[in-house]
Design a protein around this motif. Structure first.
Motif, short mmCIF file in Angstrom:
data_model
loop_
_atom_site.label_atom_id
_atom_site.label_comp_id
_atom_site.label_asym_id
_atom_site.label_seq_id
_atom_site.Cartn_x
_atom_site.Cartn_y
_atom_site.Cartn_z
N LEU A 1 -23.77 -42.86 5.91
CA LEU A 1 -23.38 -43.80 6.97
C LEU A 1 -23.20 -43.09 8.31
CD1 LEU A 1 -21.00 -46.28 5.10
CD2 LEU A 1 -23.38 -46.62 5.81
N PRO A 2 -22.46 -41.95 8.37
CA PRO A 2 -22.40 -41.21 9.65
C PRO A 2 -23.78 -40.75 10.11
CG PRO A 2 -20.64 -40.49 8.19
CD PRO A 2 -21.52 -41.38 7.38
N LEU A 3 -24.63 -40.34 9.15
CA LEU A 3 -25.98 -39.89 9.50
C LEU A 3 -26.75 -40.95 10.26
CD1 LEU A 3 -28.57 -38.08 9.19
CD2 LEU A 3 -28.93 -39.27 7.00
N TRP A 4 -26.79 -42.16 9.71
CA TRP A 4 -27.60 -43.21 10.34
C TRP A 4 -26.93 -43.76 11.59
CZ3 TRP A 4 -32.56 -43.75 9.66
CH2 TRP A 4 -33.13 -43.15 8.53
N ALA A 5 -25.62 -43.64 11.69
CA ALA A 5 -24.95 -43.97 12.95
C ALA A 5 -25.36 -42.99 14.04
CB ALA A 5 -23.43 -43.96 12.76
N CYS A 6 -25.43 -41.71 13.67
CA CYS A 6 -25.87 -40.69 14.62
C CYS A 6 -27.33 -40.89 15.01
CB CYS A 6 -25.68 -39.29 14.02
SG CYS A 6 -23.96 -38.79 13.84
N ILE A 7 -28.17 -41.21 14.02
CA ILE A 7 -29.59 -41.46 14.31
C ILE A 7 -29.73 -42.66 15.25
CG2 ILE A 7 -31.75 -42.30 13.29
CD1 ILE A 7 -31.13 -40.57 10.84
N GLY A 8 -28.93 -43.70 15.01
CA GLY A 8 -28.98 -44.88 15.88
C GLY A 8 -28.59 -44.55 17.31
N SER B 1 -31.24 -42.22 18.96
CA SER B 1 -32.46 -42.97 19.28
C SER B 1 -32.26 -43.84 20.52
CB SER B 1 -32.87 -43.85 18.09
OG SER B 1 -33.14 -43.06 16.95
N TRP B 2 -31.09 -44.47 20.61
CA TRP B 2 -30.79 -45.29 21.79
C TRP B 2 -30.80 -44.45 23.05
CZ3 TRP B 2 -26.93 -45.15 25.49
CH2 TRP B 2 -26.82 -46.29 26.31
N VAL B 3 -30.15 -43.28 22.98
CA VAL B 3 -30.10 -42.39 24.15
C VAL B 3 -31.49 -41.94 24.55
CG1 VAL B 3 -29.37 -40.11 24.96
CG2 VAL B 3 -27.74 -41.59 23.77
N TYR B 4 -32.27 -41.47 23.58
CA TYR B 4 -33.58 -40.91 23.92
C TYR B 4 -34.55 -42.00 24.37
CZ TYR B 4 -31.72 -36.68 21.86
OH TYR B 4 -30.94 -35.59 21.61
N PHE B 5 -34.36 -43.23 23.91
CA PHE B 5 -35.18 -44.34 24.41
C PHE B 5 -34.91 -44.56 25.90
CE2 PHE B 5 -35.36 -48.93 25.40
CZ PHE B 5 -36.72 -49.13 25.25
N HIS B 6 -33.63 -44.58 26.28
CA HIS B 6 -33.28 -44.80 27.69
C HIS B 6 -33.59 -43.58 28.55
CE1 HIS B 6 -31.44 -48.80 27.44
NE2 HIS B 6 -31.01 -48.44 26.24
N VAL B 7 -33.45 -42.39 27.98
CA VAL B 7 -33.84 -41.18 28.72
C VAL B 7 -35.34 -41.20 28.99
CG1 VAL B 7 -34.13 -38.67 28.53
CG2 VAL B 7 -31.94 -39.72 27.94
N TYR C 1 -36.94 -35.81 19.50
CA TYR C 1 -35.58 -35.44 19.13
C TYR C 1 -34.99 -36.28 18.00
CZ TYR C 1 -35.23 -32.29 23.20
OH TYR C 1 -35.41 -31.27 24.09
N PRO C 2 -35.00 -37.62 18.11
CA PRO C 2 -34.40 -38.39 17.00
C PRO C 2 -35.22 -38.34 15.72
CG PRO C 2 -35.41 -39.85 18.62
CD PRO C 2 -35.46 -38.48 19.20
N LEU C 3 -36.50 -37.95 15.83
CA LEU C 3 -37.35 -37.94 14.64
C LEU C 3 -36.95 -36.85 13.66
CD1 LEU C 3 -40.93 -38.62 16.07
CD2 LEU C 3 -39.45 -40.18 14.79
N VAL C 4 -36.28 -35.78 14.14
CA VAL C 4 -35.90 -34.69 13.24
C VAL C 4 -35.00 -35.21 12.13
CG1 VAL C 4 -34.74 -32.47 13.03
CG2 VAL C 4 -36.14 -32.94 15.03
N LEU C 5 -33.92 -35.90 12.50
CA LEU C 5 -33.00 -36.42 11.49
C LEU C 5 -33.67 -37.49 10.64
CD1 LEU C 5 -29.59 -36.67 13.42
CD2 LEU C 5 -30.24 -35.02 11.66
N VAL C 6 -34.49 -38.33 11.27
CA VAL C 6 -35.16 -39.40 10.51
C VAL C 6 -36.08 -38.81 9.45
CG1 VAL C 6 -36.80 -41.30 10.64
CG2 VAL C 6 -35.02 -41.08 12.37
#
Length: 339
Positions: free
Chosen positions: A181-188, A191-197, A229-234
């Protein structure tokens, strides 16, 4: 076979477990090597010691110890080695994940919100906060499964167990409460940050004229990297998450366990490539190799000169020999700086 006890209630054979252990250990060695490379570059090249790369180095530090846990193979249930492996994997897997969030949060503040002082004037305060959260929160989460004696064999390595001993239902709950659960919260969030960046960088690129030169090139390079960046955890944990969910309802499946192992053991590799191997790091590494090569050449030339002086002095008297060596060394102080 190593004498490790396997749970006969699962569908994987001892040979399949050994194959998974070998795969896990091999990939962990590569992850360990990649992470050590990033740490070495941080300390070897002063120009790389920026706020951002310090965060990358701390990800790699976590990945080093996580890889050490994976390199411990598959200890026997109930052994001290099994508990040590479970704790190393649990704690440093979480800390590595939280340090990626620290990088995302830094980009959130500096690029999305435009608060450039976050990584400059507020540097020490922010680093202190990051250390408290990225080391402290994983520590609390790692302690929780101890309350139900849930650390033990978890397939091809030791982690939070549902196989034998303790409470299997509690172990299943901890796997998701403590990690997934913490993992996918972090991924979410990442992903939100890198989308806006990425959106900000697209606007920035459009605002720079075609003749923008270096500024346009840097913007493009960062845009190309941020999307990974977010793809690593995914990529590292997608199949692990599917595998653990599947195990709630049925026995393990070998091909799914292989995909789980491939992803989880490659975390250090992925982080090193995506976060660490930037153009600046590659350039610094090539420069470091060049300096070492020139240093060896200078050392070789200096040794040859000393040998020539030594041969020349052999033709003279003994007193001249000792004095010439000292004088020759004193006349070349720059040689030591090159080595």
């Amino acid at each position: 076979m190593s004498g490790t006890d396997y749970d006969s209630s699962v569908d994987l054979t001892a040979s399949e477990y050994d194959d998974l252990t070998a795969l896990n250990t091999t990939l962990a060695v590569f992850s360990f090597t990649g992470s050590c490379f990033i740490i070495g570059m941080y300390f070897a090249v002063k120009e790389l010691r920026s706020f951002a790369f310090r965060l990358v180095m701390l990800i790699s530090l976590s990945d080093v110890f996580y890889s050490i846990g994976n390199m411990m193979a598959n200890p026997s249930e109930g052994s001290a080695a099994c508990y040590i492996q479970a704790l190393l994997i649990s704690y440093f897997e979480l800390s590595s994940m939280f340090w990626t969030v620290a990088i995302a949060y830094t980009l959130h503040q500096t690029i999305i919100k435009g608060n450039m002082s976050f990584a400059t004037h507020d540097l020490q305060a922010n680093m202190k906060l990051f250390h408290q959260l990225c080391w402290g929160v994983p520590l609390v989460l790692t302690i929780l499964p101890f309350t139900t004696d849930s650390y033990g064999r978890a397939g091809a390595w030791c982690w939070i167990s549902t196989e034998r001993g303790g409470d299997a239902a509690a172990g299943t709950a901890w796997r998701f409460i403590q990690f997934y659960l913490p993992l996918w919260a972090c991924i979410g969030y990442n992903s939100w940050v890198y989308f806006h960046v990425s959106k900000k960088l697209v606007v920035l690129r459009q605002s720079i004229p075609e003749s923008g030169g270096d500024a346009n090139a840097r913007s493009y390079q960062m845009l190309e990297r941020v999307k990974f960046y977010p793809l690593v955890l995914v990529l590292c944990y997608l199949f692990g998450t599917i595998n653990r969910i599947y195990q709630i309802f049925g026995n393990p499946v070998f091909w799914l366990a292989v995909l789980h192992t491939l992803g989880a053991s490659s975390q250090g590799i992925g982080n090193s490539i995506v976060y660490g191997l930037t153009p600046a790091v590659r350039s610094a590494f090539l420069g470091l190799i060049e300096r070492i090569r020139h240093g060896r050449q200078a050392h070789s030339i200096n040794a040859s000169q000393l040998a020539e002086h030594h041969d020349d002095d052999d033709d003279g008297d003994g007193d001249g020999h000792g004095g010439q060596l000292v004088d020759d060394h004193q006349h070349h102080p720059d040689d030591e700086d090159k080595i």
